[in-house]
Design an enzyme around this catalytic site. Structure first.
Site, PDB file in Angstrom:
ATOM      1  N   GLN A 129      -5.148   4.463  -0.097  1.00  0.00           N
ATOM      2  CA  GLN A 129      -6.029   3.291  -0.119  1.00  0.00           C
ATOM      3  C   GLN A 129      -6.152   2.768   1.306  1.00  0.00           C
ATOM      4  OE1 GLN A 129      -4.072  -0.144  -1.504  1.00  0.00           O
ATOM      5  NE2 GLN A 129      -5.893  -1.263  -2.117  1.00  0.00           N
ATOM      6  N   SER A 132      -6.240  -2.373   4.052  1.00  0.00           N
ATOM      7  CA  SER A 132      -5.669  -3.341   4.997  1.00  0.00           C
ATOM      8  C   SER A 132      -5.893  -2.936   6.443  1.00  0.00           C
ATOM      9  CB  SER A 132      -4.162  -3.465   4.761  1.00  0.00           C
ATOM     10  OG  SER A 132      -3.906  -3.850   3.437  1.00  0.00           O
ATOM     11  N   SER A 167      -0.330   3.598   2.575  1.00  0.00           N
ATOM     12  CA  SER A 167       0.745   4.388   1.972  1.00  0.00           C
ATOM     13  C   SER A 167       0.276   5.808   1.725  1.00  0.00           C
ATOM     14  CB  SER A 167       1.183   3.783   0.639  1.00  0.00           C
ATOM     15  OG  SER A 167       1.658   2.481   0.835  1.00  0.00           O
ATOM     16  N   GLU A 250      -4.861  -2.718  -9.680  1.00  0.00           N
ATOM     17  CA  GLU A 250      -3.549  -2.779  -9.035  1.00  0.00           C
ATOM     18  C   GLU A 250      -2.716  -3.881  -9.685  1.00  0.00           C
ATOM     19  OE1 GLU A 250      -3.800  -3.481  -4.831  1.00  0.00           O
ATOM     20  OE2 GLU A 250      -1.703  -2.946  -4.498  1.00  0.00           O
ATOM     21  N   GLU A 377       2.023 -16.261  -2.065  1.00  0.00           N
ATOM     22  CA  GLU A 377       1.225 -17.464  -1.804  1.00  0.00           C
ATOM     23  C   GLU A 377      -0.220 -17.273  -2.272  1.00  0.00           C
ATOM     24  OE1 GLU A 377       3.312 -16.007   0.290  1.00  0.00           O
ATOM     25  OE2 GLU A 377       4.857 -17.569   0.287  1.00  0.00           O
TER      26      GLU A 377
HETATM   27  C1  LIG Z   1       5.035  -1.150   1.367  1.00  0.00           C
HETATM   28  C2  LIG Z   1       3.613  -1.554   1.521  1.00  0.00           C
HETATM   29  C3  LIG Z   1       2.641  -0.641   1.169  1.00  0.00           C
HETATM   30  C4  LIG Z   1       1.298  -0.983   1.347  1.00  0.00           C
HETATM   31  N1  LIG Z   1       0.369  -0.028   1.045  1.00  0.00           N
HETATM   32  C5  LIG Z   1      -0.934  -0.291   1.311  1.00  0.00           C
HETATM   33  C6  LIG Z   1      -1.920   0.709   1.135  1.00  0.00           C
HETATM   34  O1  LIG Z   1      -1.609   1.806   0.691  1.00  0.00           O
HETATM   35  N2  LIG Z   1      -3.185   0.449   1.459  1.00  0.00           N
HETATM   36  C7  LIG Z   1      -3.558  -0.778   1.925  1.00  0.00           C
HETATM   37  O2  LIG Z   1      -4.733  -0.959   2.187  1.00  0.00           O
HETATM   38  N3  LIG Z   1      -2.666  -1.769   2.118  1.00  0.00           N
HETATM   39  C8  LIG Z   1      -1.355  -1.542   1.827  1.00  0.00           C
HETATM   40  N4  LIG Z   1      -0.417  -2.532   2.019  1.00  0.00           N
HETATM   41  C9  LIG Z   1      -0.854  -3.794   2.604  1.00  0.00           C
HETATM   42  C10 LIG Z   1      -0.781  -4.989   1.690  1.00  0.00           C
HETATM   43  O3  LIG Z   1      -1.850  -4.976   0.812  1.00  0.00           O
HETATM   44  C11 LIG Z   1      -0.780  -6.208   2.623  1.00  0.00           C
HETATM   45  O4  LIG Z   1       0.463  -6.213   3.294  1.00  0.00           O
HETATM   46  C12 LIG Z   1      -0.972  -7.492   1.890  1.00  0.00           C
HETATM   47  O5  LIG Z   1      -2.280  -7.583   1.400  1.00  0.00           O
HETATM   48  C13 LIG Z   1      -0.664  -8.710   2.771  1.00  0.00           C
HETATM   49  O6  LIG Z   1      -1.365  -8.650   3.969  1.00  0.00           O
HETATM   50  P1  LIG Z   1      -0.620  -8.809   5.369  1.00  0.00           P
HETATM   51  O7  LIG Z   1       0.512  -7.871   5.374  1.00  0.00           O
HETATM   52  O8  LIG Z   1      -1.641  -8.668   6.421  1.00  0.00           O
HETATM   53  O9  LIG Z   1      -0.040 -10.256   5.390  1.00  0.00           O
HETATM   54  P2  LIG Z   1      -0.880 -11.579   5.689  1.00  0.00           P
HETATM   55  O10 LIG Z   1      -2.117 -11.561   4.893  1.00  0.00           O
HETATM   56  O11 LIG Z   1      -0.985 -11.769   7.162  1.00  0.00           O
HETATM   57  O12 LIG Z   1       0.078 -12.674   5.100  1.00  0.00           O
HETATM   58  C14 LIG Z   1       1.170 -13.245   5.818  1.00  0.00           C
HETATM   59  C15 LIG Z   1       1.694 -14.420   5.037  1.00  0.00           C
HETATM   60  O13 LIG Z   1       0.682 -15.393   4.942  1.00  0.00           O
HETATM   61  C16 LIG Z   1       0.516 -15.784   3.604  1.00  0.00           C
HETATM   62  N5  LIG Z   1      -0.854 -16.184   3.366  1.00  0.00           N
HETATM   63  C17 LIG Z   1      -1.972 -15.460   3.481  1.00  0.00           C
HETATM   64  N6  LIG Z   1      -3.047 -16.171   3.152  1.00  0.00           N
HETATM   65  C18 LIG Z   1      -2.610 -17.396   2.823  1.00  0.00           C
HETATM   66  C19 LIG Z   1      -3.236 -18.589   2.385  1.00  0.00           C
HETATM   67  N7  LIG Z   1      -4.546 -18.677   2.183  1.00  0.00           N
HETATM   68  N8  LIG Z   1      -2.453 -19.646   2.134  1.00  0.00           N
HETATM   69  C20 LIG Z   1      -1.110 -19.584   2.303  1.00  0.00           C
HETATM   70  N9  LIG Z   1      -0.478 -18.506   2.716  1.00  0.00           N
HETATM   71  C21 LIG Z   1      -1.221 -17.412   2.980  1.00  0.00           C
HETATM   72  C22 LIG Z   1       0.903 -14.579   2.798  1.00  0.00           C
HETATM   73  O14 LIG Z   1       1.249 -14.928   1.487  1.00  0.00           O
HETATM   74  C23 LIG Z   1       2.065 -14.061   3.591  1.00  0.00           C
HETATM   75  O15 LIG Z   1       3.220 -14.770   3.223  1.00  0.00           O
HETATM   76  C24 LIG Z   1       0.938  -2.244   1.850  1.00  0.00           C
HETATM   77  C25 LIG Z   1       1.921  -3.163   2.174  1.00  0.00           C
HETATM   78  C26 LIG Z   1       3.253  -2.835   2.017  1.00  0.00           C
HETATM   79  C27 LIG Z   1       4.287  -3.855   2.407  1.00  0.00           C
END
Ligand SMILES: Cc1cc2nc3c(=O)[nH]c(=O)nc-3n(C[C@H](O)[C@H](O)[C@H](O)COP(=O)(O)OP(=O)(O)OC[C@H]3O[C@@H](n4cnc5c(N)ncnc54)[C@H](O)[C@@H]3O)c2cc1C
Lengths: 407, 373
Positions: A129, A132, A167, A250, A377
């Site tokens: 996928q 991100s 992933s 998902e 969140e």
């Molecule tokens: C092991 C793992 C596998 C993954 N695999 C995939 C994959 O295969 N393909 C893919 O596309 N993605 C993948 N992801 C990505 C995953 O979907 C993102 O990590 C997730 O959507 C969160 O985005 P971010 O990491 O950028 O965190 P951010 O969006 O930057 O969030 C950081 C913090 O801010 C908080 N936050 C965000 N928005 C708000 C708001 N409006 N109000 C308050 N708090 C807020 C969040 O809750 C979090 O605590 C994977 C992630 C992990 C950890």
């Protein structure tokens, strides 16, 4: 309310049990098995092939597309029975069946369905996928990877940008990809959705080392990647609707799992406290174990209520996020408690103590549950807004052309 | 359900249409008759209960819902009773339903002689008589057995006993763990009203001095009785929590703060989302408990304890955060938060507190036998 299968369900369950008993053990992995990614992927594919050969892959997909054309609770029954074995499935295959296939089935052309659904059910095509990005996680629609039409009149698209946390991208055959095709539109409107062959020139995956020590996710760089227009899913500019289909799949897929409060009770009951009793005599420990168990059971029965809704044709919507929200924190708490119960041996077990090793891994892994598939969140916002009807977040960027946004 | 079958979830885990309708009828009746203004009037007048509401509940057949048809009831099950309890919890109703129906009538059904059942169950079902269950004896173990029954005479004290001022009869937990049936309007029984924290649930001290009482023949029924009651308490708690959640949400939607509704702020949204999750988990455990009470007695001890723990947890969160979201007005008698805030403490400790039910939950797990407190 009835916990008993109907005669037809019971017959289906018996059939599934018999088949699994005959075929699953050969594919099962011992608890605590660690293996290279490539081997895990091969084993995942082999299990998919076995499932397909037995007629258990794609239970809800139409027969004409290689599935079994069932519409009742059979998929849930099979998943429950399959879940009793420790099989090499996991994200490697579930991104295909749980995320790529639903979006192809809903938004794809007939040709796309023919091309991708059956081979995926057979284990011949695996998926990653590509959603991100470094600056687009929870705020997925902020993504910057862009696609423009090639200027050779072929109708092909040329993609440039970077994805992250993808992933299995280094081992899978195809990816589901969302990109920006019109930066002059507000951010949700200018997106388009593709399927992309991961062997296309210009795609480079670089493993990222994870806190668990594994590196199953990657940074994926896309440099002048050419994608034929035939691989576009849905209309140009309609990519967000496709993303929503994927994310709903998902969400419903990630629910309550067994995560070991009961084994923890057994462990406490079997571990002397040095005062003639066991760890289970400790009031504080009893309290924590009991609260965790009650929560675990609540998650499981709530999940059962949601499944009942689904089987009646109702859409649980944001309710589905409630189970994941509860489960993720409880899973982290439970595994933290499991380490604590082991005393110092929890932080440095004797060689060969794979059980503690597993708990250590689960404690680290539990952090993922609270981030991926909707961070805590974000889920709370959705529950407040869609279940409780509270106002949406203040959005400065909603109606502004993407190219005019700062950042 | 066997332990390895936990992965198996019900294909039909929902209330029936009839049960949903029953719940709606109860809610409709309560919203007509048991308004918050009515509750304030009851408190100001020092009333022990809402007697007209009790009569209305009787007329609708709710009191007899789970009493067998042979004794004048409707013969419905634990889930039917549960939806009524959920509605009573939501309304914070001032009626002795838990005392008289869930505990009193059920104790008589489980442990009473044929004559005792015939004498009391029809009257309890019709609301003509009220019963209570007297189990505590002051600080210390919740289910205490210091009261003695010898030669048809009851001696000792029980305290606090809910609704004992209006009850005609009490089932009393006595030495040896059995039950005695005692009529309260006799010279051998002294009733002293206590200062009840929940102003809508009067509590009494009962002193028995050579009071005439009958032994109840059914032995060993205490566990079953309180497991079933714990499930009903979980329904009541989930109903009350849902009402708190709705009250907090509605207030936050209306109250403007720094130019926008309070409900738009994440600190408030996230708090209420967590309450919503806890409430759904509690409700799910209560459903399962109701199912176990009706259809799978072996699963009842664990199911009841889990439901009870979840019920305490969700209502505690909901009652506290409801008042918090209201700010200063939440601290006034005019606002309605205090009804739930007081009742929550009552519901959290009656029938045994968290520690008590944590023990029972663990003791109901295979592999942890012999460890009790
Ligand atoms: C092991 C793992 C596998 C993954 N695999 C995939 C994959 O295969 N393909 C893919 O596309 N993605 C993948 N992801 C990505 C995953 O979907 C993102 O990590 C997730 O959507 C969160 O985005 P971010 O990491 O950028 O965190 P951010 O969006 O930057 O969030 C950081 C913090 O801010 C908080 N936050 C965000 N928005 C708000 C708001 N409006 N109000 C308050 N708090 C807020 C969040 O809750 C979090 O605590 C994977 C992630 C992990 C950890």
């Amino acid at each position: 309310m009835d916990f008993n299968d109907s005669p037809a369900e019971a017959a289906f369950r018996a059939e599934a049990r018999d088949w699994l008993a005959a075929h699953a053990p050969a594919h099962e992995l011992a608890a605590g098995t660690k293996m290279p990614d490539t081997e895990e992927a091969d084993r995942g594919r082999a299990w998919m092939r076995e499932l397909y050969a037995g007629g258990w892959s794609g239970l809800t997909f139409p027969k004409a597309l290689g599935g079994r054309g069932l519409s009742g609770p059979e998929a849930v029954i099979f998943a429950e029975e399959e879940g009793k074995y420790h099989l090499p499935k996991g994200p490697f295959t579930s991104i295909g069946t749980g995320m790529a296939l639903p979006v192809i089935a809903k938004h794809g052309t007939e040709a796309q369905k023919q091309r991708f659904i059956e081979p995926t059910l057979k284990g011949d095509i695996t998926w990653c996928q590509l959603f991100s990005e470094p600056a687009a996680g929870s705020d997925l629609a902020a993504l910057r990877t862009k696609a423009v039409r090639a200027d050779d009149g072929s109708g092909d698209w040329i993609v440039n940008g970077q994805k992250v946390w993808s992933s299995w991208a280094h081992l899978t055959d195809w990816g589901i990809l969302v990109v920006r095709t019109d930066p002059a539109l507000p951010k949700h409107k200018g997106l388009t959705f593709f399927v992309v062959d991961m062997k296309t020139p210009g795609i480079e995956t670089r493993p990222i080392r994870q806190i668990s020590g594994a590196s199953e996710f990657n940074e994926t760089f896309l440099t002048d990647v050419r994608i034929p227009d035939a691989n576009r899913l849905g209309a140009e500019g309609e990519g967000w609707a496709c993303c929503m289909t994927v994310l709903m799949g998902e969400r419903l897929g990630s629910g309550a799992h067994r995560s070991g409060v009961e084994p923890l009770i057994d462990y406490a009951a079997a571990t002397p406290d040095g005062q003639g009793g066991t760890m289970l005599d400790d009031r504080a420990i009893r309290q924590q174990l009991a609260e965790a168990l009650a929560e675990e059971q609540g998650e499981r029965f709530f999940q059962a209520r949601l499944r009942t809704m689904v089987s009646k044709g109702e859409n649980p919507g944001a309710l589905a996020g409630m189970v994941k929200l509860a489960y993720a924190s409880r899973y982290q708490k439970t595994n933290g408690l499991a380490l604590e119960l082991r005393g110092l041996a929890g932080i440095a077990p004797e060689a060969g103590d794979t059980a503690t090793g597993d708990v250590q891994y689960d404690y680290i892994y539990s952090t993922v549950m609270r981030i991926a598939g909707g961070a805590d969140e974000v889920l709370r916002n959705q529950i407040a807004e869609r279940v409780l009807g509270m106002p949406g977040e203040v959005r400065m960027d909603k109606d502004v052309p993407f190219e005019s946004l700062k950042g | 359900m066997d332990r390895n079958d936990w992965a198996r979830a019900a294909m039909n885990f929902d209330l029936s249409d009839e049960q949903k309708m029953l719940g709606e009828q109860a809610r409709a009746l309560l919203s007509d008759l048991s308004s918050f203004d009515r509750l304030r009037v009851l408190i100001d007048s020092g009333a022990e209960w809402d007697e007209p509401l009790w009569r209305a509940l009787a007329d609708m057949g709710f009191l007899g819902a789970a009493i067998p048809e042979a004794y004048g009831g409707l013969g419905l099950g634990a889930l039917d009773l549960g939806v009524i309890m959920e509605a009573l919890g939501a309304a914070n109703a001032a009626v002795p339903f838990m005392s008289s129906i869930v505990l009193g009538a059920e104790a008589i059904r489980l442990a009473g002689s044929e004559a005792q059942k015939a004498a009391w169950l029809p009257k309890l079902a019709s609301g003509e008589a009220v019963a209570t269950f007297a189990y505590a004896e002051g600080p210390g173990p919740v289910f205490a057995t210091g009261v003695t029954l010898e030669g048809g005479r009851l001696n000792g004290s029980k305290s606090p006993v809910a609704d004992a001022g209006i009850a005609d009869v009490a089932v009393v937990l006595v030495a040896g763990g059995g039950f005695a049936l005692v009529e309260l309007g006799q010279p051998g029984v002294a009733r002293t009203r206590l200062d009840s924290f929940d102003q809508l649930r009067a509590h009494y001290r009962l002193d028995f001095a050579e009071a005439a009482a009958e032994a109840m023949p059914g032995a060993g029924k205490l566990d079953r009785l309180i497991d079933q009651a714990a499930v009903q308490a979980a329904f009541e708690a989930a109903g009350a929590a849902e009402a708190c959640l709705k009250m907090a949400r509605d207030y936050a939607m209306e109250r403007q703060m720094f130019g926008r509704p309070l409900a738009g702020y994440q600190a408030i949204k996230h708090k209420l989302a967590d309450v919503a999750v806890a409430t759904e988990l509690a409700r799910s455990n209560a459903y399962y408990g109701g199912w176990a009470a009706e259809s799978s007695p072996d699963d009842l001890p664990a199911a009841a304890a889990a439901a009870r723990l979840s019920g305490i947890k969700c209502l505690e969160m909901a009652a506290r955060e409801n008042l918090q979201v209201h700010g200063g007005i939440g601290y006034t008698f005019e606002a309605n938060c205090h009804f739930y805030y007081r009742r929550e403490r009552m519901l959290a400790v009656h029938l045994g507190n968290r520690g008590f039910w944590a023990d029972r939950l663990l003791n109901a797990q295979p592999g942890s036998q012999g460890k009790a407190a």
